[in-house]
Write a protein that holds these residues in place. Sequence first.
Motif, mmCIF file in Angstrom:
data_model
loop_
_atom_site.group_PDB
_atom_site.id
_atom_site.type_symbol
_atom_site.label_atom_id
_atom_site.label_comp_id
_atom_site.label_asym_id
_atom_site.label_seq_id
_atom_site.Cartn_x
_atom_site.Cartn_y
_atom_site.Cartn_z
ATOM 1 N N GLU A 101 -8.570 -8.988 5.694
ATOM 2 C CA GLU A 101 -7.473 -8.454 6.735
ATOM 3 C C GLU A 101 -7.938 -8.568 8.064
ATOM 4 O OE1 GLU A 101 -5.756 -4.790 5.622
ATOM 5 O OE2 GLU A 101 -7.425 -3.624 6.328
ATOM 6 N N LEU B 48 2.067 -24.364 -10.752
ATOM 7 C CA LEU B 48 2.379 -23.185 -10.229
ATOM 8 C C LEU B 48 3.872 -22.875 -10.263
ATOM 9 C CD1 LEU B 48 0.307 -22.760 -6.964
ATOM 10 C CD2 LEU B 48 -0.073 -21.995 -9.155
ATOM 11 N N ARG C 184 -2.965 -23.033 -1.790
ATOM 12 C CA ARG C 184 -1.585 -23.076 -1.401
ATOM 13 C C ARG C 184 -1.629 -22.983 -0.050
ATOM 14 N NH1 ARG C 184 3.107 -24.050 -3.188
ATOM 15 N NH2 ARG C 184 4.165 -22.097 -3.233
ATOM 16 N N ARG D 12 0.675 -1.204 -0.096
ATOM 17 C CA ARG D 12 -0.113 -0.050 -0.089
ATOM 18 C C ARG D 12 0.793 1.232 -0.155
ATOM 19 N NH1 ARG D 12 -4.720 -1.737 0.808
ATOM 20 N NH2 ARG D 12 -5.022 -3.369 1.943
ATOM 21 N N MET E 237 -13.250 -20.073 -1.448
ATOM 22 C CA MET E 237 -12.884 -19.566 -2.913
ATOM 23 C C MET E 237 -12.524 -20.823 -3.649
ATOM 24 S SD MET E 237 -9.684 -17.011 -3.457
ATOM 25 C CE MET E 237 -9.403 -16.461 -5.154
ATOM 26 N N ASN F 261 -1.082 -18.548 2.433
ATOM 27 C CA ASN F 261 -1.478 -17.558 1.605
ATOM 28 C C ASN F 261 -1.540 -16.126 2.311
ATOM 29 O OD1 ASN F 261 -2.480 -18.130 -1.312
ATOM 30 N ND2 ASN F 261 -3.612 -19.969 -0.196
ATOM 31 N N GLY F 262 -0.418 -15.666 2.004
ATOM 32 C CA GLY F 262 -0.394 -14.082 2.626
ATOM 33 C C GLY F 262 -1.341 -13.314 2.187
ATOM 34 N N VAL F 263 -2.518 -13.560 2.089
ATOM 35 C CA VAL F 263 -3.477 -12.791 1.400
ATOM 36 C C VAL F 263 -4.161 -11.591 2.713
ATOM 37 C CG1 VAL F 263 -5.828 -12.525 0.608
ATOM 38 C CG2 VAL F 263 -4.395 -14.261 -0.377
ATOM 39 N N ALA F 264 -3.551 -10.584 2.870
ATOM 40 C CA ALA F 264 -3.912 -9.807 3.771
ATOM 41 C C ALA F 264 -4.753 -8.517 3.151
ATOM 42 C CB ALA F 264 -2.554 -9.010 4.652
ATOM 43 N N SER F 265 -5.516 -9.009 2.465
ATOM 44 C CA SER F 265 -6.150 -7.978 1.322
ATOM 45 C C SER F 265 -7.579 -7.217 2.197
ATOM 46 C CB SER F 265 -6.593 -8.725 0.216
ATOM 47 O OG SER F 265 -7.467 -7.855 -0.505
ATOM 48 N N ARG F 266 -7.688 -6.069 1.547
ATOM 49 C CA ARG F 266 -9.037 -5.502 1.830
ATOM 50 C C ARG F 266 -10.063 -5.756 1.102
ATOM 51 N NH1 ARG F 266 -6.871 0.420 2.850
ATOM 52 N NH2 ARG F 266 -5.577 -0.114 4.622
ATOM 53 N N LEU F 267 -10.016 -6.966 0.647
ATOM 54 C CA LEU F 267 -11.151 -7.381 -0.276
ATOM 55 C C LEU F 267 -12.124 -7.886 0.862
ATOM 56 C CD1 LEU F 267 -9.805 -9.586 -3.179
ATOM 57 C CD2 LEU F 267 -10.817 -7.410 -3.066
ATOM 58 N N ARG F 268 -13.598 -7.705 0.597
ATOM 59 C CA ARG F 268 -14.439 -8.212 1.510
ATOM 60 C C ARG F 268 -14.498 -9.849 1.064
ATOM 61 N NH1 ARG F 268 -15.938 -3.728 -0.044
ATOM 62 N NH2 ARG F 268 -16.865 -2.091 1.282
ATOM 63 N N ILE G 297 -6.406 -24.918 -6.927
ATOM 64 C CA ILE G 297 -5.281 -25.273 -6.161
ATOM 65 C C ILE G 297 -5.498 -24.118 -4.763
ATOM 66 C CG2 ILE G 297 -3.766 -24.186 -7.606
ATOM 67 C CD1 ILE G 297 -1.637 -26.134 -6.462
ATOM 68 N N PHE H 187 -13.639 -7.089 5.663
ATOM 69 C CA PHE H 187 -12.332 -7.237 4.725
ATOM 70 C C PHE H 187 -11.587 -8.430 5.429
ATOM 71 C CE2 PHE H 187 -12.263 -2.329 4.363
ATOM 72 C CZ PHE H 187 -13.154 -2.598 3.156
ATOM 73 N N ASP I 224 -10.280 -3.007 -1.386
ATOM 74 C CA ASP I 224 -9.183 -3.392 -2.723
ATOM 75 C C ASP I 224 -9.788 -3.709 -4.019
ATOM 76 O OD1 ASP I 224 -7.160 -2.436 -1.092
ATOM 77 O OD2 ASP I 224 -6.561 -4.290 -0.215
ATOM 78 N N LEU J 152 -13.766 -11.811 -2.304
ATOM 79 C CA LEU J 152 -12.762 -12.849 -2.392
ATOM 80 C C LEU J 152 -13.258 -14.262 -3.071
ATOM 81 C CD1 LEU J 152 -9.757 -13.579 -1.833
ATOM 82 C CD2 LEU J 152 -10.419 -14.659 0.136
#
Lengths: 322, 252
Positions: free
Chosen positions: B134, B50, B81, A81, B148, B84-91, B79, B132, A266, B95
Amino acid sequence: MTAIAARLTRPGFAAGGALALLFVVSLVVGVGDVSLSRLTHDPEAWRLVFASRLPRTLAAVLAGAGLAVAGLVMQALARNRFVEPTTAGTDQSAAAGVLLMTLLWPSSSLPVKTAGAAAAALAGTSVFLAVAHRLPPNQPFLVPLFGLIYGAVLGSAAMFVAWQADLIQFFEIWTRGEFSGVLRGRYELLWLSAAMVALAWWAADRLTILSLGRDVSIGLGLDYQAMMRLGLVIVSVVSALTVVVVGMIPFVGLVAPNLVTRALGDDLRRAAPWTAFVGAALTLGCDILGRIVRYPYEIPVGTILGAVGAALFLWLLFGRRA
Amino acid sequence: MIRIENVSFARGGTEILRDVSLELPSGGVTAIVGPNGAGKSTLLSLIGRLQPLQAGRITVGGHAVDSTPGAELAKVLAILRQDNGVASRLRVRELVAFGRFPHSRGRLSNEDRAHVAASLAAFGLDAFAERFVETLSGGQRQRALIAMAFCQDTPCLLLDEPLNNLDMFHARDLMRRLRAAADERGRTVVAVLHDINHAAAYADRIVAMKDGRVVADGPPAELMTPETLERVFGHRIRVTTIDGRPVALHHL
């Protein structure tokens, strides 16, 4: 469904109204007298509007929207970010590119110089991203830190070359964002940055997936490398255009996306239009401020944004936690 | 059906996989077990394209993973993994909906929405759907990522340590859902598992790996013997039977 529409359109109308207001204010504020009353009878005032004020205002809106969306895209590509084109070597590369074009091919036209700047920005940003993706993801501040150092090194190298070639004055124009020199016939290239914003909007879903990382992207069937290249083109072209036409403008690409994604998330499909909006309003607002603060003298928009943007960014970092 | 032929893989001079060949028929749950560094995750990521294949050949449902277009393969295999370092601000809902991307290309149809809603409900995510990612705990985030992958609705599902971060309730629940996906929908599930008892209770087949090779391969009843487990994991493990199922007392 109607409830959602109502929720989305009310802030939409408010934001549209605010930007329209800024637009009108920008048309009448400045050294030349273009008050609304004078516009009713004086054709000279209208000439000033069309030759200078309108181009200047459009340039601020286009550059602001473009830079904000470029920042948003860059943050998706870098998965961080805290990066934006002016602090991660993109703008410095673009400035170096246009400098080289000026040195090696002084007679080239503005579009050709811009193409050179875009190519340099593309190369410089690719290097940044290649390094950024190798940095440990659990230390998010390494990426912007590396970007700052990398950008500063590139900028210094370019400035050294400019100094040797006695082009420091030109170099200052490219590195210090200012709209006061914008006239009709001198800003129209910036419309291309609107096209880049549209491109980002078109690819919004895939850019969002890209921000989830390589493995998720490939797992969902994305051509990861191709999408990366598309994002790079958006960032590089917008940066090159602003550097060549109005000069580097800091913080818009950092603050606007962060303000928007903090509230909306995002998902680029949702965030990109708002980011463009906020970037345009922020840039135009700061340009107007720069015309008023020391009236009748002007403070470059880059300087104003440096102060306003830094304050906003500190607030984002330390202000209320979402 | 997943066919793996003579796959070897090395990174930085270290051999990670040595001439692995496996054939996993359509439908059913296969668990891959083995000590750390056995090459389980690498094998899974190679099946999931991958990482590029270095030697050998892998096909999934007749599609060679290294030459089939990615968008096409995304409808054949999903797949998940590890880490998954998904620290996203997606709802969470957004996602999970991206799991439909291979089918929807970004435009969700009513069918896509139904899949998303079903996945959210199946993994107990309704209450978090508008939050989110995150802001979720590790286990909640893991469930969102599994939802997902489920939502992608592919014949073949590859999961790398899906039980990571899950509490007992959700771990058991996930294993039962994998079982149901295989039994009721004929999906082919391949999961790298650390808990040998989860593998024994829910998988049709256990593939044990060590040092980049397959060292044991068979139904749980056949594989769950003190001798085989010692060969794989390196220490003597008591195996007892509860309700006709083998249970390894690996922690004692």
